[in-house]
Design a protein around this motif. Structure first.
Motif, PDB file in Angstrom:
ATOM      1  N   ILE A  71       8.761 -12.090  -0.949  1.00 23.93           N
ATOM      2  CA  ILE A  71       7.311 -12.236  -0.833  1.00 23.93           C
ATOM      3  C   ILE A  71       6.940 -13.286   0.208  1.00 23.93           C
ATOM      4  CG2 ILE A  71       5.215 -12.868  -2.106  1.00 23.93           C
ATOM      5  CD1 ILE A  71       6.664 -11.728  -4.632  1.00 23.93           C
ATOM      6  N   LEU A 102       5.166 -12.548   3.912  1.00 23.88           N
ATOM      7  CA  LEU A 102       3.917 -13.223   4.297  1.00 23.88           C
ATOM      8  C   LEU A 102       4.094 -13.971   5.612  1.00 23.88           C
ATOM      9  CD1 LEU A 102       2.595 -14.740   0.946  1.00 23.88           C
ATOM     10  CD2 LEU A 102       1.405 -13.081   2.406  1.00 23.88           C
ATOM     11  N   VAL A 121      -6.188 -13.802   4.918  1.00 25.14           N
ATOM     12  CA  VAL A 121      -5.308 -13.532   3.773  1.00 25.14           C
ATOM     13  C   VAL A 121      -5.859 -14.124   2.469  1.00 25.14           C
ATOM     14  CG1 VAL A 121      -2.972 -13.869   2.836  1.00 25.14           C
ATOM     15  CG2 VAL A 121      -3.289 -13.375   5.266  1.00 25.14           C
ATOM     16  N   LEU A 122      -6.517 -15.284   2.570  1.00 22.78           N
ATOM     17  CA  LEU A 122      -6.889 -15.989   1.343  1.00 22.78           C
ATOM     18  C   LEU A 122      -8.334 -15.761   0.916  1.00 22.78           C
ATOM     19  CD1 LEU A 122      -5.070 -19.413   1.931  1.00 22.78           C
ATOM     20  CD2 LEU A 122      -4.200 -17.327   0.874  1.00 22.78           C
ATOM     21  N   ASN A 158      -5.847  -0.520  -4.735  1.00 17.93           N
ATOM     22  CA  ASN A 158      -4.992  -1.102  -5.763  1.00 17.93           C
ATOM     23  C   ASN A 158      -4.019  -0.028  -6.254  1.00 17.93           C
ATOM     24  OD1 ASN A 158      -6.147  -3.828  -5.986  1.00 17.93           O
ATOM     25  ND2 ASN A 158      -7.972  -2.776  -6.710  1.00 17.93           N
ATOM     26  N   PHE A 179       7.658  -2.658  -3.415  1.00 21.63           N
ATOM     27  CA  PHE A 179       7.815  -2.768  -4.873  1.00 21.63           C
ATOM     28  C   PHE A 179       6.478  -2.608  -5.569  1.00 21.63           C
ATOM     29  CE2 PHE A 179       8.288  -7.080  -3.075  1.00 21.63           C
ATOM     30  CZ  PHE A 179       7.155  -7.697  -3.563  1.00 21.63           C
ATOM     31  N   PRO A 180       6.506  -2.182  -6.848  1.00 18.86           N
ATOM     32  CA  PRO A 180       5.261  -1.873  -7.555  1.00 18.86           C
ATOM     33  C   PRO A 180       4.381  -3.093  -7.787  1.00 18.86           C
ATOM     34  CG  PRO A 180       7.150  -0.887  -8.688  1.00 18.86           C
ATOM     35  CD  PRO A 180       7.696  -1.826  -7.649  1.00 18.86           C
ATOM     36  N   GLY A 181       4.999  -4.282  -7.902  1.00 14.82           N
ATOM     37  CA  GLY A 181       4.250  -5.481  -8.265  1.00 14.82           C
ATOM     38  C   GLY A 181       3.180  -5.880  -7.282  1.00 14.82           C
ATOM     39  N   LEU A 182       3.198  -5.307  -6.071  1.00 17.51           N
ATOM     40  CA  LEU A 182       2.123  -5.606  -5.125  1.00 17.51           C
ATOM     41  C   LEU A 182       0.861  -4.825  -5.441  1.00 17.51           C
ATOM     42  CD1 LEU A 182       4.115  -5.641  -1.770  1.00 17.51           C
ATOM     43  CD2 LEU A 182       3.158  -7.621  -2.969  1.00 17.51           C
ATOM     44  N   ARG A 183       1.010  -3.648  -6.058  1.00 15.50           N
ATOM     45  CA  ARG A 183      -0.125  -2.757  -6.317  1.00 15.50           C
ATOM     46  C   ARG A 183      -0.908  -2.497  -5.039  1.00 15.50           C
ATOM     47  NH1 ARG A 183       0.643   0.333  -8.787  1.00 15.50           N
ATOM     48  NH2 ARG A 183      -1.447   0.976  -9.328  1.00 15.50           N
ATOM     49  N   ASN A 213     -12.327  -5.477  -3.162  1.00 14.55           N
ATOM     50  CA  ASN A 213     -11.345  -5.133  -2.126  1.00 14.55           C
ATOM     51  C   ASN A 213      -9.956  -5.269  -2.724  1.00 14.55           C
ATOM     52  OD1 ASN A 213     -11.330  -7.942  -2.279  1.00 14.55           O
ATOM     53  ND2 ASN A 213     -10.816  -8.204  -0.126  1.00 14.55           N
ATOM     54  N   SER A 241      -6.290  -6.900  -2.916  1.00 20.98           N
ATOM     55  CA  SER A 241      -5.780  -8.246  -2.638  1.00 20.98           C
ATOM     56  C   SER A 241      -5.251  -8.363  -1.210  1.00 20.98           C
ATOM     57  CB  SER A 241      -4.641  -8.587  -3.610  1.00 20.98           C
ATOM     58  OG  SER A 241      -3.934  -9.717  -3.131  1.00 20.98           O
ATOM     59  N   PRO A 242      -5.910  -9.168  -0.370  1.00 24.80           N
ATOM     60  CA  PRO A 242      -5.404  -9.368   0.991  1.00 24.80           C
ATOM     61  C   PRO A 242      -4.006  -9.996   0.999  1.00 24.80           C
ATOM     62  CG  PRO A 242      -7.698 -10.023   0.860  1.00 24.80           C
ATOM     63  CD  PRO A 242      -7.244  -9.764  -0.544  1.00 24.80           C
ATOM     64  N   VAL A 243      -3.673 -10.803  -0.008  1.00 21.59           N
ATOM     65  CA  VAL A 243      -2.322 -11.364  -0.093  1.00 21.59           C
ATOM     66  C   VAL A 243      -1.309 -10.231  -0.229  1.00 21.59           C
ATOM     67  CG1 VAL A 243      -0.759 -12.753  -1.513  1.00 21.59           C
ATOM     68  CG2 VAL A 243      -3.096 -13.562  -1.084  1.00 21.59           C
ATOM     69  N   ALA A 244      -1.590  -9.308  -1.143  1.00 19.05           N
ATOM     70  CA  ALA A 244      -0.675  -8.186  -1.351  1.00 19.05           C
ATOM     71  C   ALA A 244      -0.618  -7.296  -0.107  1.00 19.05           C
ATOM     72  CB  ALA A 244      -1.106  -7.380  -2.577  1.00 19.05           C
TER      73      ALA A 244
END
Lengths: 445, 445
Positions: free
Chosen positions: A64, A68, A89-90, A124, A268-272, A306, A308-311
């Motif tokens: 991760i 990034l 991103v934030l 998402n 991976f799925p955890g980013l959705r 929106n 998640s810009p992080v994801a």
């Protein structure tokens, strides 16, 4: 003002009745999801062929931060100041997404799809992309959704949450005729078949991909009836480069197809993070046009603002560090899936061939196969299989929504290993032998 | 089979007509969001009092990796094996969330709320928490939503996307009477007022918090009419420890209140993590009960599957590294907001006091204040303000949905600094002076 609520004088408010809430709350699809989760939670030590999880042997939490950092450097190389990169991103971001430019390059490279960034909506997960497409394109009071069946429980659930009428079209070799029959039912009910949902590669639950003939028939019927084609394709990029098939979106690039995409199986799925490619034009009241993705983004703004810009930045970083291609980046995990598929098919052949009334599909690739039976396999049988035999699977009825379903099960082989597959199939063989025998006896008796 | 679609013989499918899509597509709320975004994009160099963004001077991209590492260590300390921790963050997860235990400790510490983990639903921002609550609790064909108005555009948009009838209740000092009048309109239309939405602290757009009397009146009316109270409170934890007020959820802990929460203002928006605290019990068809949060999670499973576990892990890591309290962790940024509020209020007093027909609220804390005018300020005026005066704001009408709105604007002071605030208010003063004068002249003429 009179008080219409009974029992409001009690300090603790009464429990809400589920029948007083929205329809979905007590729906079959919702009950089905709850039941399957509860069974999985109750039997954590059972061998599971139930969950549709990707293999996580190649995933690491350290990815991760690295992904990034890759995206940040990529922005820097393009002259984006560090405070701008930080805000991108934030902070809040546009409902359409922040990495549409990177997705577009990836689609061109891996999927042969050429669209502009405003045809892409980041979501998402692909589940939200599907929900937004259905919620935007169909009017429940008039429009029906054709679904190539069996298909993943999520499509039935999404349709149900929107109050949509679904018309299953069996995935026969003559898929054109199957779709036309489903559409005919819709016309006969005085309604309009408006869209068709299908998975083109490595179907869920079958593991089987649409043939070239089936693909061209879908596009032909869609053209004849002006259907919006909603093409899901989460497994295409884990099939390995050799198994490349042209998607419907590639075969018909002129906007009739909304292509849903997921990074759950490839990163991976955890980013959705998923997306919809929706380049069909929409004519607005003032005569101007916009992409369907833009129209959908306005509903997204009302539902989840929106993605998640992080994801999104993690996805973009992973794409960039692999030269915008996940097809090649996934060749190691694709090999794992092929290994597991071979193990599963061989174990079934070895241990199930002598059981009466059992057959199964041979998956091209993907995560699943479908096992058909001549005897019923419902939720009760799943419970017994878990309790007495220590093996979990998914009853086939969950892949038909509220429609009549043939007997059978889905078996997942994606997240396990050949040893466990063999032990699980051995348990399954004992369960199926007993169930098949009991059924025969009760028929005879 | 006949072909009901005109023009289907053309190879390129026709543009979809927006009137043929779902109702939201051409709705006022959607048009409003589009318009505001377009204005902001067209005038990037204008001074903006428009966006509701938090200050990002205290945010860093490096926080993400650190927060993830904190959560991972916390799991390790609790005996979670590293492969389990990896799966929890990187794989699919339960629709209800993966960090509910951490959120529960945070709620106890910062908000005086004592609930069990199954009363918490993690969501894609508080916006999704609101949408899921509305979609679950209200049946659009029968139930109306009371909204303490003015209020944030998202609530009107969410209600519109669900086809809900909204009844605005002006945020008068006598809020009980205001709510009863709104409810009466609902009864008179043969419908049922089912829920009330409000922001308790530092309202958007007013910046003003509900008084203690208003809070107890809301709870009284809710008890009398059996309303579900949907309490939004995104600004409470950036107010600083001194400004602590009891939330409705604290005042009425027995399940009548669904409390929405957001980490967008306290950590950063780019994670898109929010939650609903919904401990009201729901009685299921089989007689068992579950929390309303659990019922809502089944709809979430159909719409977006689950909230990014990666983003949830970042939130948990940040909470853990601050001893489960964000109220104290945010004291530095809270000071920035207070500084900006003072700068804004003083600049307005200095530069606007001589302009006829202009007044404004004095915010307790939060991000915004509301400026009222006796002359109209709509989208046309905003365009002129941007083009000719280089200053952006949000017309007040966007805080009333499709209902009649008084004239005025929302001014944001959250993400800027005192110098820019002063320059922006100087521009605003010139714009308002000219607009006020023009209005008077046209009245005289």
């Amino acid at each position: 003002m009179t008080d219409p609520a009974a029992g409001a004088s009690s300090p603790r408010p009464q429990a809400l009745s589920i029948d007083d809430l929205a329809d979905f709350a007590a729906s079959d699809a919702a009950e089905g999801i709850t039941f399957l989760n509860e069974v999985a939670a109750r039997f954590p030590d059972a061998i599971s062929f139930a969950a549709g999880r990707p293999h996580d042997g190649f995933m690491s939490l350290d990815d991760i931060g690295r992904d990034l950092q890759t995206y940040r450097s990529w922005l820097q190389d393009r002259g984006v100041r560090d405070d701008e990169a930080r805000a991108r991103v934030l902070q809040y971001g546009p409902a359409t997404g922040i990495v549409n430019d990177v997705i577009v390059e990836h689609l061109a490279k891996d999927e042969g799809i050429a669209v502009r960034p405003d045809a892409v909506l980041l979501t998402n997960g692909a589940a939200e992309a599907l929900w937004l497409t259905l919620a935007t394109v169909l009017r429940p009071e008039r429009d029906d959704l054709l679904v190539v069946a069996p298909n993943y429980p999520g499509v039935w659930g999404a349709a149900e949450s929107l109050g949509l009428v679904t018309r299953p079209a069996p995935a026969d070799e003559d898929l054109g005729r199957s779709l036309e029959s489903a559409a005919q039912l819709s016309f006969q009910a005085g309604r309009r078949p408006r869209a068709v949902y299908l998975s083109s590669d490595s179907g869920n639950p079958t593991g089987v991909s649409l043939t070239e003939r089936q693909r061209s028939e879908v596009l032909g019927v869609a053209r004849d009836l002006d259907l919006v084609v909603i093409e899901d394709n989460p497994y295409s990029l884990v099939a390995g480069p050799a198994d490349r098939r042209p998607s419907l979106k590639e075969l018909d690039p002129d906007g009739a197809v909304v292509r849903l995409g997921s990074f759950s199986k490839t990163i991976f799925p955890g980013l959705r993070v998923g997306y919809a490619v929706a380049d069909r034009l929409v004519q607005r009241s003032d005569g101007t046009t916009e992409t369907l993705a833009t129209t959908m983004s306005r509903l997204k703004a009302m539902v989840s603002v929106n993605t998640s810009p992080v994801a999104q930045a993690c996805v973009a970083g992973r794409l960039i560090s692999n030269g915008l291609s996940l097809r090649h980046a996934n060749s190691a995990v694709a090999q794992t899936y092929r290994r597991n598929r071979t193990a599963m098919v061989e174990a079934l052949r070895r241990r199930l061939s002598d059981i009466d009334g059992v057959s199964w599909t041979t998956p091209d690739s993907g995560f699943f196969l479908q096992l058909d039976t001549t005897f019923d396999l419902g939720d009760d049988e799943l419970l017994r299989s878990a309790e007495e035999f220590g093996v979990l699977w998914t009853p086939l009825r969950h892949f038909y929504g509220a429609h009549p379903a043939p007997a059978g099960m889905r078996l997942s082989y994606s997240f396990t290993d050949p040893d466990e597959i063999d032990r699980g199939v051995e348990r399954l063989a004992r369960f199926l032998t007993e169930t098949s025998t009991n059924t025969k006896e009760s028929h005879v008796g």
